[in-house]
Design a protein around this motif. Structure first.
Motif, short mmCIF file in Angstrom:
data_model
loop_
_atom_site.label_atom_id
_atom_site.label_comp_id
_atom_site.label_asym_id
_atom_site.label_seq_id
_atom_site.Cartn_x
_atom_site.Cartn_y
_atom_site.Cartn_z
N LEU A 113 0.83 -1.20 0.00
CA LEU A 113 0.00 0.00 0.00
C LEU A 113 0.87 1.26 0.00
O LEU A 113 0.60 2.21 -0.74
CB LEU A 113 -0.93 0.00 1.21
CG LEU A 113 -1.81 1.24 1.38
CD1 LEU A 113 -2.78 1.36 0.20
CD2 LEU A 113 -2.55 1.17 2.70
N GLY A 114 1.93 1.23 0.79
CA GLY A 114 2.85 2.37 0.83
C GLY A 114 3.50 2.65 -0.52
O GLY A 114 3.68 3.80 -0.91
N MET A 115 3.84 1.58 -1.23
CA MET A 115 4.42 1.75 -2.57
C MET A 115 3.44 2.46 -3.49
O MET A 115 3.80 3.38 -4.22
CB MET A 115 4.83 0.40 -3.16
CG MET A 115 6.03 -0.24 -2.48
SD MET A 115 6.39 -1.90 -3.09
CE MET A 115 7.10 -1.52 -4.69
N TRP A 116 2.17 2.03 -3.44
CA TRP A 116 1.16 2.64 -4.30
C TRP A 116 0.83 4.06 -3.87
O TRP A 116 0.59 4.93 -4.73
CB TRP A 116 -0.09 1.77 -4.36
CG TRP A 116 0.11 0.64 -5.32
CD1 TRP A 116 0.30 -0.66 -5.03
CD2 TRP A 116 0.18 0.75 -6.75
NE1 TRP A 116 0.49 -1.38 -6.18
CE2 TRP A 116 0.41 -0.53 -7.25
CE3 TRP A 116 0.08 1.81 -7.64
CZ2 TRP A 116 0.54 -0.79 -8.61
CZ3 TRP A 116 0.19 1.54 -9.00
CH2 TRP A 116 0.43 0.25 -9.47
N ILE A 117 0.85 4.34 -2.58
CA ILE A 117 0.63 5.71 -2.10
C ILE A 117 1.77 6.60 -2.57
O ILE A 117 1.55 7.73 -3.01
CB ILE A 117 0.48 5.75 -0.57
CG1 ILE A 117 -0.87 5.14 -0.18
CG2 ILE A 117 0.62 7.16 -0.03
CD1 ILE A 117 -1.04 4.94 1.32
N LYS A 118 2.99 6.10 -2.51
CA LYS A 118 4.16 6.87 -2.97
C LYS A 118 4.04 7.17 -4.47
O LYS A 118 4.33 8.29 -4.90
CB LYS A 118 5.43 6.07 -2.68
CG LYS A 118 6.70 6.74 -3.03
CD LYS A 118 7.29 7.42 -1.82
CE LYS A 118 8.65 7.98 -2.13
NZ LYS A 118 8.61 9.29 -2.75
N ILE A 119 3.62 6.19 -5.24
CA ILE A 119 3.44 6.40 -6.68
C ILE A 119 2.33 7.42 -6.94
O ILE A 119 2.49 8.34 -7.75
CB ILE A 119 3.15 5.05 -7.39
CG1 ILE A 119 4.41 4.18 -7.37
CG2 ILE A 119 2.67 5.28 -8.82
CD1 ILE A 119 4.16 2.73 -7.76
N ALA A 120 1.21 7.27 -6.24
CA ALA A 120 0.09 8.20 -6.41
C ALA A 120 0.48 9.62 -5.99
O ALA A 120 0.10 10.59 -6.65
CB ALA A 120 -1.11 7.73 -5.60
N ALA A 121 1.25 9.73 -4.92
CA ALA A 121 1.70 11.04 -4.45
C ALA A 121 2.59 11.71 -5.50
O ALA A 121 2.50 12.94 -5.71
CB ALA A 121 2.44 10.92 -3.12
N HIS A 122 3.41 10.94 -6.16
CA HIS A 122 4.27 11.50 -7.21
C HIS A 122 3.42 12.13 -8.31
O HIS A 122 3.68 13.24 -8.75
CB HIS A 122 5.18 10.41 -7.81
CG HIS A 122 5.89 10.88 -9.03
ND1 HIS A 122 7.00 11.69 -8.96
CD2 HIS A 122 5.64 10.69 -10.34
CE1 HIS A 122 7.39 11.97 -10.19
NE2 HIS A 122 6.58 11.37 -11.04
N PHE A 123 2.38 11.42 -8.74
CA PHE A 123 1.53 11.95 -9.80
C PHE A 123 0.65 13.09 -9.32
O PHE A 123 0.34 13.98 -10.10
CB PHE A 123 0.69 10.83 -10.43
CG PHE A 123 1.51 9.97 -11.34
CD1 PHE A 123 1.92 10.46 -12.58
CD2 PHE A 123 1.89 8.71 -10.96
CE1 PHE A 123 2.70 9.68 -13.43
CE2 PHE A 123 2.67 7.93 -11.79
CZ PHE A 123 3.08 8.41 -13.03
N ALA A 124 0.28 13.06 -8.06
CA ALA A 124 -0.52 14.18 -7.51
C ALA A 124 0.30 15.47 -7.48
O ALA A 124 -0.21 16.55 -7.77
CB ALA A 124 -1.02 13.83 -6.12
N VAL A 125 1.58 15.33 -7.16
CA VAL A 125 2.45 16.50 -7.09
C VAL A 125 2.93 16.92 -8.48
O VAL A 125 2.91 18.11 -8.83
CB VAL A 125 3.67 16.21 -6.17
CG1 VAL A 125 4.69 17.31 -6.25
CG2 VAL A 125 3.20 16.02 -4.73
N ALA A 126 3.34 15.95 -9.28
CA ALA A 126 3.91 16.26 -10.60
C ALA A 126 2.85 16.49 -11.65
O ALA A 126 3.13 17.09 -12.69
CB ALA A 126 4.83 15.11 -11.04
N GLY A 127 1.67 16.00 -11.41
CA GLY A 127 0.60 16.13 -12.41
C GLY A 127 0.67 14.99 -13.39
O GLY A 127 1.67 14.30 -13.53
N LEU A 128 -0.43 14.76 -14.06
CA LEU A 128 -0.49 13.67 -15.03
C LEU A 128 0.06 14.18 -16.33
O LEU A 128 0.50 13.64 -17.20
CB LEU A 128 -1.92 13.17 -15.17
CG LEU A 128 -2.53 12.60 -13.88
CD1 LEU A 128 -3.99 12.26 -14.11
CD2 LEU A 128 -1.76 11.38 -13.43
#
Length: 128
Positions: A113-128
């Motif tokens: 779950l932490g891995m997926w949260i980290k990935i999601a956070a990257h896209f939330a900050v960097a944008g799609l």
């Protein structure tokens, strides 16, 4: 600190090796020397578990590698997942300790779950 993207492959390879180690006794326990339906048992349960939660781990590791998102935290979570999976198997086979196995499964689930949260956070900050 810069981390080699390739390092994410190490916990993935260990997880694959763990699955293959469990495959041999699982295969031998099957009726007819490996042919036919599985009869169950500890090895079969542990082997089948390698195709449940680890799928999320494999997907996150592959996604992080392909998108070049591997950093020290993602690598830490991947190693934590791998170690929790090893503890899961050892606690069941060598110790017969169900409570240790439950803790290991929870740690593995939180690491995935932490891995997926980290990935999601990257896209939330960097944008799609």
């Amino acid at each position: 600190m810069r981390v080699s993207q390739f390092l994410i492959v190490v916990p993935v390879l260990v997880q694959v090796m763990l699955t293959m180690v469990l495959f041999v006794p699982h295969w031998r326990k099957r009726p007819g020397g490996g042919l036919g339906a599985s009869s169950g048992g500890r090895f079969t349960d542990l082997y089948r578990a390698q195709f449940e939660l680890p799928v999320l781990f494999y997907a996150a590791a592959l996604f992080a590698y392909a998108m070049r998102l591997v950093d020290q935290w993602l690598l830490f979570l991947a190693v934590l997942f791998m170690l929790a999976q090893i503890v899961d198997v050892v606690s069941e086979l060598a110790l017969g300790n169900r409570s240790a196995r439950s803790v290991a499964v929870c740690v593995a689930a939180l690491a995935a779950l932490g891995m997926w949260i980290k990935i999601a956070a990257h896209f939330a900050v960097a944008g799609l």
